[in-house]
Write an enzyme that holds these catalytic residues in place. Structure first.
Site, short mmCIF file in Angstrom:
data_model
loop_
_atom_site.label_atom_id
_atom_site.label_comp_id
_atom_site.label_asym_id
_atom_site.label_seq_id
_atom_site.Cartn_x
_atom_site.Cartn_y
_atom_site.Cartn_z
N ASN A 122 23.07 71.55 8.93
CA ASN A 122 24.49 71.31 8.66
C ASN A 122 25.13 70.69 9.90
O ASN A 122 24.63 70.88 11.02
CB ASN A 122 25.19 72.64 8.33
N HIS A 124 28.95 70.53 11.83
CA HIS A 124 30.24 71.23 11.83
C HIS A 124 31.11 70.64 12.95
O HIS A 124 30.63 70.44 14.06
CB HIS A 124 29.99 72.72 12.08
C1 GRF Z 1 32.70 66.39 8.72
O1 GRF Z 1 33.71 66.56 9.68
C2 GRF Z 1 31.66 67.47 8.86
O2 GRF Z 1 31.49 67.90 10.18
C3 GRF Z 1 32.24 68.59 8.03
O3 GRF Z 1 32.85 67.96 6.95
C4 GRF Z 1 33.21 66.62 7.29
C5 GRF Z 1 32.54 65.73 6.30
O4 GRF Z 1 32.89 64.39 6.45
N1 GRF Z 1 31.22 69.55 7.66
P1 GRF Z 1 32.09 63.27 5.67
O5 GRF Z 1 32.14 63.63 4.19
O6 GRF Z 1 30.69 63.24 6.20
O7 GRF Z 1 32.84 62.00 5.96
#
Ligand code: GRF
Length: 217
Positions: A122, A124
């Site tokens: 994941n 974050h």
């Molecule tokens: C990102 O900031 C990621 O870290 C978090 O959700 C957001 C997703 O953005 N888990 P995207 O859909 O990849 O543009």
């Protein structure tokens, strides 16, 4: 099938900019992986369009038939697990080696975690263990931290608690809004996520308890 390429499946719920960074790295061959599947719980996820443009299978799996209106946490957990069993059925059909969460707005249960032990990643948008959960850029601003950033980690049952693979720091600037900070963190997300997956593909990530050791080459 090119057997030298790591087969990855991406779970995404929204805009999919991290998915796009992964696709770009695959197309540039800096990431030796094959995008074998993109699955979303949202029919309108831009991530599905991005997958199709790349020629990857893009599947929408509706969570509604599995949802519950009960406020009971046990009932909620049962519903989450039922959905994850349906997700798992799809993942299994695509012969994946690594599952990549990229803006996937659901809590992943033991159904998936046990099926892919230490094989779910994941990303974050904070420097974990600071600010797990949602709206974390605003939380970082509210705390007045001077440095935030992003973290790629393996997924365990505790939300945003798994072993940390790579982090990147981003300075918080005077007058930052959550939007501006998010945008600068996102640039780093797009840089480190494909890198973490490539390290995995090269067999260079070794998990020891909650620590991840990276083989230097
Ligand atoms: C990102 O900031 C990621 O870290 C978090 O959700 C957001 C997703 O953005 N888990 P995207 O859909 O990849 O543009």
């Amino acid at each position: 099938m090119d057997s030298s390429r790591l087969r990855i499946g991406v779970l995404a719920s929204g805009r999919g900019s991290n998915l796009q960074a992964i696709i770009d790295a695959v197309e540039a061959e800096t990431l030796k992986a094959k995008l074998a599947l993109v699955l979303s719980n949202r029919s309108d996820a831009q991530a599905l369009e991005r997958a199709k443009r790349h020629g990857a299978p893009a599947i929408f799996l509706d969570a509604k038939p599995f949802s519950t209106t009960s406020p009971d946490p046990v009932a909620k957990q049962v519903a989450r697990e039922a959905y994850d069993r349906a997700v798992l059925d799809v993942l299994k059909q695509h012969d994946l080696e690594l599952v990549v969460l990229a803006g996937y707005m659901r809590i992943v249960t033991s159904v998936l975690i046990n099926a892919y032990p230490n094989r779910i990643m994941n990303i974050h948008p904070s420097l974990l263990p600071a600010f797990p959960g949602l709206d974390v850029q605003q939380k970082a601003l509210d705390w007045g931290v001077k440095t935030s950033g992003c973290t790629v980690h393996f997924v365990t049952e505790g939300v945003d608690e798994g072993p940390i693979i790579i982090q990147a720091a981003v300075p918080v600037l005077e007058g930052d809004t959550a939007e501006r900070l998010s945008a600068r963190i996102l640039v780093e997300e797009h840089r480190i996520y494909p890198k973490a997956i490539q390290l995995y593909a090269e067999g260079r990530l070794h998990i020891d308890g909650r620590l991840v050791r990276i083989d230097e080459r």
